[in-house]
Design a protein around this motif. Structure first.
Motif, PDB file in Angstrom:
ATOM      1  N   ALA A  10       0.817  -1.211   0.000  1.00 34.33           N
ATOM      2  CA  ALA A  10       0.000   0.000   0.000  1.00 34.33           C
ATOM      3  C   ALA A  10       0.852   1.262   0.000  1.00 34.33           C
ATOM      4  CB  ALA A  10      -0.932   0.002   1.211  1.00 34.33           C
ATOM      5  N   ARG A  11       2.103   1.134   0.419  1.00 33.67           N
ATOM      6  CA  ARG A  11       3.001   2.290   0.476  1.00 33.67           C
ATOM      7  C   ARG A  11       4.051   2.259  -0.625  1.00 33.67           C
ATOM      8  NH1 ARG A  11       0.362   1.229   4.595  1.00 33.67           N
ATOM      9  NH2 ARG A  11      -0.201   2.788   6.171  1.00 33.67           N
ATOM     10  N   GLY A  12       3.852   1.382  -1.581  1.00 39.09           N
ATOM     11  CA  GLY A  12       4.740   1.334  -2.723  1.00 39.09           C
ATOM     12  C   GLY A  12       6.123   0.805  -2.426  1.00 39.09           C
ATOM     13  N   VAL A  13       6.259   0.012  -1.346  1.00 41.67           N
ATOM     14  CA  VAL A  13       7.553  -0.551  -0.971  1.00 41.67           C
ATOM     15  C   VAL A  13       7.667  -1.959  -1.534  1.00 41.67           C
ATOM     16  CG1 VAL A  13       9.049  -1.240   0.941  1.00 41.67           C
ATOM     17  CG2 VAL A  13       7.651   0.832   1.133  1.00 41.67           C
ATOM     18  N   ALA A  44      13.137   0.158   8.589  1.00 39.34           N
ATOM     19  CA  ALA A  44      14.076   0.939   7.774  1.00 39.34           C
ATOM     20  C   ALA A  44      13.465   1.298   6.423  1.00 39.34           C
ATOM     21  CB  ALA A  44      15.369   0.156   7.581  1.00 39.34           C
ATOM     22  N   ALA A  45      12.714   0.363   5.827  1.00 41.63           N
ATOM     23  CA  ALA A  45      12.163   0.587   4.484  1.00 41.63           C
ATOM     24  C   ALA A  45      11.133   1.702   4.471  1.00 41.63           C
ATOM     25  CB  ALA A  45      11.547  -0.703   3.952  1.00 41.63           C
ATOM     26  N   VAL A  46      10.320   1.795   5.532  1.00 38.93           N
ATOM     27  CA  VAL A  46       9.291   2.845   5.570  1.00 38.93           C
ATOM     28  C   VAL A  46       9.736   4.023   6.441  1.00 38.93           C
ATOM     29  CG1 VAL A  46       7.421   1.219   5.151  1.00 38.93           C
ATOM     30  CG2 VAL A  46       8.059   1.759   7.505  1.00 38.93           C
ATOM     31  N   GLU A  47      10.977   3.923   6.957  1.00 42.72           N
ATOM     32  CA  GLU A  47      11.561   4.982   7.789  1.00 42.72           C
ATOM     33  C   GLU A  47      10.634   5.345   8.947  1.00 42.72           C
ATOM     34  OE1 GLU A  47      12.461   8.179   5.142  1.00 42.72           O
ATOM     35  OE2 GLU A  47      14.143   7.125   4.218  1.00 42.72           O
TER      36      GLU A  47
END
Length: 314
Positions: A10-13, A44-47
């Motif tokens: 949903a967050r484009g990760v 880490a990926a979504v900070e």
């Protein structure tokens, strides 16, 4: 991992940055040490260090499969948490959920023995946050805990924690615990169905038996050894006795899987060592103790053999 995969999408990760390679889309299990790495990678990926709470808030009915449906059919919250405790092995067979009561207050404790106690905050917050999400969905009115204890330091901003757990959230505890008044837990739930719950219980019990019966012997050995490591170097005879087989039978079963007892122990220690040494809050002496080494120098030698370098060194 299913709700985390959906959250990342949903967050484009790209989920491949976070989830282990080869993990099936719908079903599958991963080692607890790998799960720890997943939650750190997700943060880490979504900070965002609060990713565990955010994923928990976006759960949808069915994310936890048959166990969840049994929980949702429970007549009270106490019965729901008793099912979580009884069938938790379907989700995680290295930790436990325990209920206890004192002075009209019920404690739901997430027990993380030994190495499991080092799971990162996003993982712990996801577990307890998931419980709270389902609690809120089960009733027509919110049924909040009287207090919540989390085993890690407080973040700078605790507003999300208060939104999920209420004003009674506290940090830096020894355990991960929810506390409810007995009255809150024993009040009837509007959609409880004891007859349906009984049918679902039988189904979940069968799934749990199947999951235990089909696990590789190397996995069973690794799980048992992980719980005992801090007591020293594990012995095959002791592990075999706890698993209900003879030492000779255990050796044969491991050989059929292409491994040995010594190799299982060594690979487990290696994985745990790599995970624990990433945490600067855990001293190398403590890592050596948790992995069952008699002294730090033995751990340093093993680490150099595994990696070609020293712990936290070059």
């Amino acid at each position: 991992m299913r709700p985390l995969r959906r959250f990342l999408a949903a967050r484009g990760v790209d989920a491949s940055r976070v989830l282990p390679a080869g993990l099936p889309e719908a079903e599958g299990r991963i080692e607890l040490e790998a799960a720890a790495g997943v939650w750190r990678a997700a943060a880490a990926a979504v900070e965002d260090p609060l990713v565990g709470l955010r994923v928990a808030r976006e759960l949808v009915p069915g994310d936890f499969g048959a166990l969840e449906y049994a929980v949702r059919s429970s007549p009270t919250l106490r019965a729901a948490f008793e099912r979580v405790s009884r069938y938790h092995g379907l989700l995680n067979d290295r930790s436990r959920v325990m209920l206890s009561e004192s002075s009209g207050e019920v404690c739901i404790r997430y027990l993380r023995p030994g190495i499991e106690a080092r799971m990162p905050p996003p993982y712990i917050e996801f577990v307890l946050g998931s419980w709270m999400n389902i609690c809120l969905q089960l009733g027509d009115t919110p049924r909040m805990p009287s207090r919540v204890l989390l085993p890690h330091p407080a973040p700078t901003d605790t507003s999300l924690h208060r939104a999920v757990f209420g004003e009674g959230v506290r940090f830096g505890s020894e355990e991960a615990e929810l506390y409810f008044s007995a009255g809150v837990l024993d009040a009837p739930l509007p959609r409880g169905d004891a007859s349906l719950a009984s049918v679902l219980d039988r189904h979940v019990e069968q799934l749990l038996l199947q999951a235990r019966a089909t696990r590789p012997w190397s996995t069973r050995v690794g799980e048992d050894v992980a719980r005992q490591l801090a007591d020293g170097t594990p012995r095959l005879g002791q592990v075999a006795a706890r698993l209900g087989v003879s030492p000779r039978a255990l050796r044969r079963r491991l050989e059929k899987e292409g491994t040995t007892f010594a190799r299982v122990v060594d690979e487990l220690r290696r994985g745990l060592a790599l995970e624990l040494t990433r945490n600067p809050g855990v001293s190398l002496g403590e890592v050596a103790f948790l992995l069952g080494f008699s002294e730090p120098s033995a751990f340093h030698r093993a680490f150099r053999r595994w990696t070609g370098r020293t712990p936290r060194g070059g």
